[in-house]
Write an enzyme that holds these catalytic residues in place. Structure first.
Site, PDB file in Angstrom:
ATOM      1  N   CYS A  72       0.709  -1.417   0.201  1.00  0.00           N
ATOM      2  CA  CYS A  72       0.117   0.092   0.213  1.00  0.00           C
ATOM      3  C   CYS A  72       0.754   1.186   0.268  1.00  0.00           C
ATOM      4  CB  CYS A  72      -1.236  -0.350   1.451  1.00  0.00           C
ATOM      5  SG  CYS A  72      -2.168  -1.380   1.057  1.00  0.00           S
ATOM      6  N   HIS A 128      -1.593   6.628   1.708  1.00  0.00           N
ATOM      7  CA  HIS A 128      -1.204   5.405   3.159  1.00  0.00           C
ATOM      8  C   HIS A 128      -1.493   6.658   4.247  1.00  0.00           C
ATOM      9  CE1 HIS A 128      -0.870   1.737   5.263  1.00  0.00           C
ATOM     10  NE2 HIS A 128       0.282   1.955   5.520  1.00  0.00           N
TER      11      HIS A 128
HETATM   12 CA    CA Z   1      -2.943  -2.391  -0.707  1.00  0.00          CA
END
Ligand code: CA
Ligand code: CA
Length: 475
Positions: A72, A128
């Site tokens: 991510c 993120h």
């Molecule tokens: Ca992800």
């Protein structure tokens, strides 16, 4: 004087007309979705009517799209700054681009739109999340938008036991999967109480109730099918357990691979415990169920756009941030440089341009989205962008488009892929792999030591970055 007044007036009118012509952008991030989408064909069992309808209505399937990094944080930091991890040092989930000397001053995609006349608004996971001093909810990229709304909602699973699925981690396992690899049905069997559903409804409401004065760049982040796979029981019921079919794998697949430490590759711990418990079908079913829940949320969002006055002048770019293994290479999860980790679902709708029911096989990368979007919207090029615009491909989806593309993982891990071959290298130990997707789409046979592939290996190897930024500070 009069002439001057008229010409100023004409310029103003022209300027306004220009602004009115700018398309809006709906930028949709989906967390941890692989190619198990009906129109991508990654798993014939999956039920994704909303994504398939989107394809039928002009959301072109970018069939050979790849992430710039396979977890991510760096995937998102990279595609949002337009720079590869090896150039910024933002390699992992614990490095925030705002602490990275080579990334912190880059204009991220929403900021770029905002500084070029757009209203940038967002809800849900786009960046993120990192801890940040003074931010109770952490740094979620709030600073990158003109308008940012904290997402909320969610319903826990029926059982209070953890893990709900009753598949405990091995003793001493402190990884995220030790607790996070879990599934079960939620209290109330009501999808409308779930966070992604509420986020999608919020977006649909904005599109149907607001008169935006400027063109908008709306970034909507949906958090499923990221673990844990807690969704209403009805989604599990759509996939009878005895009908679940597992992907074909070969038992000795890892025997021809050395890992990044130069040691023989091994199955990951999560796979081993699912294997030991004989519960692969349940895990696969839980991922499928969570995808269909996610697909319903996508339906709320895209139907909302379709019903709004913005339907015909809004570009939709919908993407998953990296792939996910469900048994392939004896793994559950992401973070590798194999196809199942690197390849992502990407769909693009440009009203009046992208055809209905179309699949495009050009090789693209999520890092290409930044230059493509600013190109589609007529904004000036950003010289900092590592990716390349694929607007030409959107206009001619059958043209040849296979310039090799790069995925990074951690310091020194790189994969070069050209639509047929993938070359993987971990430079610290010099371990390499090479796969020929034409006859080996599941990357079962490592050809790196096969002399017949020597020239291909050399051709791809020279494209591996030689300069690497050290890892930027941890949070
Ligand atoms: Ca992800
Ligand atoms: Ca193998």
């Amino acid at each position: 004087m009069k002439v001057k007044y008229i010409s100023v007036l004409l310029m103003l009118v022209a300027g306004l007309a220009g602004a009115a012509e700018k398309p809006n952008v709906l930028f949709v991030a989906i967390d941890d979705l692989n190619d198990w989408v009906g129109c991508f064909g990654g798993n014939p069992q999956v039920q994704t009517p909303s994504l398939d309808k989107f394809n039928a209505e002009g959301g072109m399937v970018m069939f050979d799209a790849h992430a710039s990094s396979t977890v991510c944080g760096p995937s998102r930091s990279s595609l949002l700054t337009g720079k590869y991890p090896h150039k910024t040092g933002v390699y992992g989930n614990t490095t925030n681009l705002r602490n990275a000397p080579k990334a912190k001053d880059l204009l991220t995609l929403p900021q770029y739109f905002s500084t070029h006349g757009y209203h940038a608004l967002s809800r849900g996971k786009i960046f993120h999340r990192h801890p940040w001093p003074g931010e109770e909810m952490g740094d979620q990229g709030q600073w990158a938008f003109d308008e940012w709304v904290q997402d909320k909602g969610g319903v826990g699973p029926i059982s209070k036991e953890r893990p709900v699925c009753g598949l405990p981690a091995e003793p001493g396992d402190t990884s995220y999967h030790a607790k996070g690899f879990d599934w079960g049905s939620t209290v109330g069997n009501d999808e409308t109480k779930m966070k992604d559903y509420i986020t999608a409804e919020w977006a649909a409401e904005q599109l149907n109730t607001r008169d935006f004065e400027k063109p908008f760049f709306m970034a909507i982040g949906l958090s499923k099918p990221h673990l844990p796979w807690y969704v209403p029981q009805k989604y599990f019921d759509m996939y009878p357990l005895d009908e679940i079919e597992l992907h074909k794998t070969i038992p000795n697949d890892l025997e021809d691979i050395l890992n990044k430490y130069g040691k023989p590759a091994k199955p990951n711990g999560t796979w081993l415990r699912v294997e030991k418990a004989g519960r692969h079908k349940e895990a696969v079913r839980a991922y499928l169920a969570t995808i269909t829940f996610l697909d319903d949320c996508v339906g709320v969002l895209l139907d909302g756009l379709e019903q709004s006055k913005y339907a015909n002048n809004t570009i939709v770019m919908l993407w998953g941030d990296h792939g996910w293994h469900l048994g392939e290479k004896q793994r559950y999860g992401k973070t590798m440089l194999w196809q199942e980790s690197c390849r992502v679902p990407l769909m693009v709708k440009v009203p009046g341009v992208t055809p209905k029911n179309k699949r495009c096989d050009g090789v693209v990368n999520l890092i290409d989205m930044y230059p493509t979007l600013i190109d589609l919207c007529g904004l000036p090029k950003n010289p900092e962008n590592d990716g390349r615009s694929f607007v030409k491909l959107l206009h001619n989806p059958d043209m040849q488009w296979n310039t090799p593309t790069l995925s990074d993982y951690n310091y020194g891990g790189h994969r070069i892929y050209d639509g047929r071959y993938s070359y993987i290298v971990f430079t610290e130990k010099g371990t390499e792999e090479l796969y020929d997707h034409q006859n080996d789409p599941m990357e079962w046979h490592n050809q790196v030591n096969n002399p017949e592939y020597e020239q291909i290996k050399e051709r791809l190897k020279v494209l591996v970055p030689t300069q690497r930024e050290p890892e930027s500070p941890k949070n």
